[in-house]
Write a protein that holds these residues in place. Structure first.
Motif, PDB file in Angstrom:
ATOM      1  N   ARG A 111      -8.524  19.721 -94.057  1.00 37.44           N
ATOM      2  CA  ARG A 111      -7.808  19.975 -92.803  1.00 37.44           C
ATOM      3  C   ARG A 111      -7.505  21.463 -92.635  1.00 37.44           C
ATOM      4  N   VAL A 112      -7.176  22.118 -93.747  1.00 36.43           N
ATOM      5  CA  VAL A 112      -6.964  23.565 -93.696  1.00 36.43           C
ATOM      6  C   VAL A 112      -8.274  24.267 -93.358  1.00 36.43           C
ATOM      7  N   GLN A 113      -9.360  23.819 -93.984  1.00 35.11           N
ATOM      8  CA  GLN A 113     -10.661  24.442 -93.749  1.00 35.11           C
ATOM      9  C   GLN A 113     -11.092  24.297 -92.293  1.00 35.11           C
ATOM     10  N   LEU A 114     -10.794  23.164 -91.678  1.00 37.76           N
ATOM     11  CA  LEU A 114     -11.131  22.964 -90.265  1.00 37.76           C
ATOM     12  C   LEU A 114     -10.404  23.972 -89.375  1.00 37.76           C
ATOM     13  N   ILE A 115      -9.151  24.259 -89.713  1.00 35.10           N
ATOM     14  CA  ILE A 115      -8.394  25.243 -88.938  1.00 35.10           C
ATOM     15  C   ILE A 115      -9.035  26.616 -89.076  1.00 35.10           C
ATOM     16  N   LEU A 116      -9.373  26.995 -90.305  1.00 35.46           N
ATOM     17  CA  LEU A 116      -9.989  28.302 -90.517  1.00 35.46           C
ATOM     18  C   LEU A 116     -11.338  28.403 -89.810  1.00 35.46           C
ATOM     19  N   ASP A 117     -12.129  27.346 -89.876  1.00 32.53           N
ATOM     20  CA  ASP A 117     -13.445  27.366 -89.214  1.00 32.53           C
ATOM     21  C   ASP A 117     -13.319  27.555 -87.708  1.00 32.53           C
ATOM     22  N   SER A 118     -12.234  27.048 -87.135  1.00 33.62           N
ATOM     23  CA  SER A 118     -12.066  27.147 -85.683  1.00 33.62           C
ATOM     24  C   SER A 118     -11.848  28.589 -85.229  1.00 33.62           C
ATOM     25  N   TYR A 119     -11.450  29.466 -86.153  1.00 31.49           N
ATOM     26  CA  TYR A 119     -11.205  30.874 -85.789  1.00 31.49           C
ATOM     27  C   TYR A 119     -12.416  31.767 -86.038  1.00 31.49           C
ATOM     28  N   ARG A 120     -13.431  31.224 -86.679  1.00 33.53           N
ATOM     29  CA  ARG A 120     -14.608  32.053 -86.964  1.00 33.53           C
ATOM     30  C   ARG A 120     -15.331  32.481 -85.687  1.00 33.53           C
ATOM     31  N   ARG A 121     -15.107  31.721 -84.634  1.00 30.88           N
ATOM     32  CA  ARG A 121     -15.810  32.044 -83.373  1.00 30.88           C
ATOM     33  C   ARG A 121     -15.388  33.391 -82.782  1.00 30.88           C
ATOM     34  N   ILE A 122     -14.226  33.908 -83.202  1.00 32.51           N
ATOM     35  CA  ILE A 122     -13.767  35.193 -82.664  1.00 32.51           C
ATOM     36  C   ILE A 122     -14.145  36.351 -83.589  1.00 32.51           C
ATOM     37  N   GLY A 123     -14.986  36.051 -84.596  1.00 27.95           N
ATOM     38  CA  GLY A 123     -15.512  37.125 -85.436  1.00 27.95           C
ATOM     39  C   GLY A 123     -14.729  37.419 -86.696  1.00 27.95           C
ATOM     40  N   VAL A 124     -13.907  36.484 -87.150  1.00 30.18           N
ATOM     41  CA  VAL A 124     -13.163  36.697 -88.397  1.00 30.18           C
ATOM     42  C   VAL A 124     -13.729  35.785 -89.482  1.00 30.18           C
ATOM     43  N   LEU A 178      -2.702  37.457 -85.317  1.00 29.41           N
ATOM     44  CA  LEU A 178      -3.657  36.397 -85.650  1.00 29.41           C
ATOM     45  C   LEU A 178      -3.179  35.614 -86.878  1.00 29.41           C
ATOM     46  N   LEU A 179      -2.729  36.329 -87.906  1.00 31.44           N
ATOM     47  CA  LEU A 179      -2.248  35.665 -89.107  1.00 31.44           C
ATOM     48  C   LEU A 179      -1.059  34.752 -88.819  1.00 31.44           C
ATOM     49  N   GLU A 180      -0.166  35.216 -87.973  1.00 32.14           N
ATOM     50  CA  GLU A 180       0.996  34.390 -87.609  1.00 32.14           C
ATOM     51  C   GLU A 180       0.544  33.083 -86.939  1.00 32.14           C
ATOM     52  N   GLN A 181      -0.463  33.189 -86.070  1.00 33.32           N
ATOM     53  CA  GLN A 181      -0.950  31.997 -85.382  1.00 33.32           C
ATOM     54  C   GLN A 181      -1.633  31.031 -86.349  1.00 33.32           C
ATOM     55  N   ILE A 182      -2.458  31.578 -87.248  1.00 29.50           N
ATOM     56  CA  ILE A 182      -3.152  30.727 -88.217  1.00 29.50           C
ATOM     57  C   ILE A 182      -2.146  30.038 -89.135  1.00 29.50           C
ATOM     58  N   GLU A 183      -1.167  30.787 -89.615  1.00 32.31           N
ATOM     59  CA  GLU A 183      -0.148  30.205 -90.489  1.00 32.31           C
ATOM     60  C   GLU A 183       0.615  29.091 -89.775  1.00 32.31           C
ATOM     61  N   HIS A 184       0.920  29.299 -88.507  1.00 36.01           N
ATOM     62  CA  HIS A 184       1.609  28.270 -87.715  1.00 36.01           C
ATOM     63  C   HIS A 184       0.760  27.015 -87.602  1.00 36.01           C
ATOM     64  N   ASP A 185      -0.528  27.198 -87.377  1.00 34.60           N
ATOM     65  CA  ASP A 185      -1.433  26.041 -87.253  1.00 34.60           C
ATOM     66  C   ASP A 185      -1.482  25.238 -88.557  1.00 34.60           C
ATOM     67  N   VAL A 186      -1.523  25.928 -89.688  1.00 29.35           N
ATOM     68  CA  VAL A 186      -1.573  25.230 -90.980  1.00 29.35           C
ATOM     69  C   VAL A 186      -0.273  24.472 -91.228  1.00 29.35           C
ATOM     70  N   ARG A 187       0.853  25.118 -90.950  1.00 30.83           N
ATOM     71  CA  ARG A 187       2.150  24.453 -91.165  1.00 30.83           C
ATOM     72  C   ARG A 187       2.321  23.249 -90.250  1.00 30.83           C
ATOM     73  N   THR A 188       1.770  23.335 -89.051  1.00 36.48           N
ATOM     74  CA  THR A 188       1.862  22.210 -88.126  1.00 36.48           C
ATOM     75  C   THR A 188       1.006  21.040 -88.603  1.00 36.48           C
ATOM     76  N   THR A 189      -0.172  21.361 -89.143  1.00 38.86           N
ATOM     77  CA  THR A 189      -1.081  20.322 -89.617  1.00 38.86           C
ATOM     78  C   THR A 189      -0.601  19.691 -90.919  1.00 38.86           C
ATOM     79  N   LEU A 190      -0.068  20.519 -91.828  1.00 39.59           N
ATOM     80  CA  LEU A 190       0.448  20.043 -93.121  1.00 39.59           C
ATOM     81  C   LEU A 190       1.924  20.419 -93.224  1.00 39.59           C
TER      82      LEU A 190
END
Length: 310
Positions: free
Chosen positions: A217-230, A264-276
């Motif tokens: 589930r964490v990996q899915l969140i990270l993969d979703s951000y790869r589209r913006i070049g990270v 960006l990091l704040e948003q990703i961290e929020h997404d992970v905390r929301t999912t888990l």
């Protein structure tokens, strides 16, 4: 103490009350019948009481907020609690084996089987009800202490069911030797439960990674951000009872400002905390095209640095 932690300690008190009731009932059943199978059942209930007291103490410690000496909190104490409970289960099983082996060479006729079974049935129903409540609470609050207590009680339930079935069979056949044989079978079942608890506790104390389905589930969140070049690497995880810890490196285009990367990091961290839920997320920002950013991907970064300097 947080509200959900207050709830957890109430469940532990429920387990203590149930243990006291079942000890009295099962001891009475043993005294009435003289069955070593019922004695083994009563001994496990004593273990239940000790385990419930240990669980209460562990939950009270785990509820303490982080401090200067325990900056990640105190929740890891729950693994110690479940480890103690698993050890107590094994001790109880050994005592059952010793008693049963002695009775193999000196079988005794069971008396007042009907009354003994009735008393044991009441105790078993109490344990079943409390076990279901504790298991549901343990899964809801992700408490390994409550889950361990619940599974221990369920082991007690199945032990009681086996003992009652055996006593009924003895009453029908008159084969007194079945009593210690059934006790030995129940002891083997109890040993398996104890070993499983000790193993899970040891894995928790060794900072085992999160289960694969949670990491995915964490990996899915990270993969979703790869589209913006990270890009991402160095994903690490561990769990301390109700708390999860996840860390990873985030590689962003070199031209990005620190502010943009931080947002960006704040948003990703929020997404992970929301999912888990109950997850502490640690991120590290790096430039995407700097070769040094790709030299810290190994699990043992310190060991890798030593190897490079040689």
């Amino acid at each position: 103490m947080p509200r959900h932690q207050q709830q957890l300690t109430r469940f532990a008190w429920l387990s203590i009350v149930a243990a006291l009731l079942t000890i009295g009932l099962k001891a009475a059943a043993y005294l009435v019948t003289g069955s070593v199978g019922l004695l083994s059942d009563a001994l496990e209930s004593i273990v239940n009481l000790v385990a419930a007291v240990v669980a209460l103490a562990a939950l009270m410690i785990a509820a303490r907020p982080p401090d200067d000496d325990h900056t990640y909190g105190h929740t890891k104490v729950e693994y110690l609690s479940s480890g103690v409970e698993g050890t107590l289960i094994l001790i109880a099983a050994i005592s059952i084996v010793i008693t049963a082996v002695q009775r193999l060479f000196n079988p005794q006729i069971i008396v007042e089987a009907g009354l003994g079974l009735a008393i044991t049935l009441i105790a078993t129903l109490i344990n079943l009800g409390v076990a279901r409540v504790l298991l549901r609470a343990g899964q809801q609050y992700e408490s390994i202490t409550l889950e361990a207590d619940a599974r221990h009680l369920m082991t007690d339930v199945w032990t009681s069911v086996g003992v009652m079935g055996g006593i009924g069979l003895i009453s029908l056949t008159g084969w007194a030797i079945l009593d210690p044989i059934i006790a030995l079978i129940m002891a083997a079942h109890i040993i398996r439960s104890g070993v499983d608890l000790v193993r899970r506790s040891a894995l928790g104390l060794m900072d085992t990674a999160l289960p694969p389905h949670e990491l995915s589930r964490v990996q899915l969140i990270l993969d979703s951000y790869r589209r913006i070049g990270v890009e991402f690497h160095a994903l690490r995880s561990r769990q301390a009872a109700t708390r999860r810890f996840v860390s990873f490196h985030v590689l962003v285009p070199d031209a990005w400002t620190v502010r943009r990367g931080h947002d960006l990091l704040e948003q990703i961290e929020h997404d992970v905390r929301t999912t888990l839920p109950n997850t502490h997320v640690f991120t590290h920002l790096e430039p995407l095209h700097d070769p040094l950013s790709w030299e810290d991907t190994s699990l043992d970064r310190e060991g890798a640095e030593v190897e490079v300097t040689r």
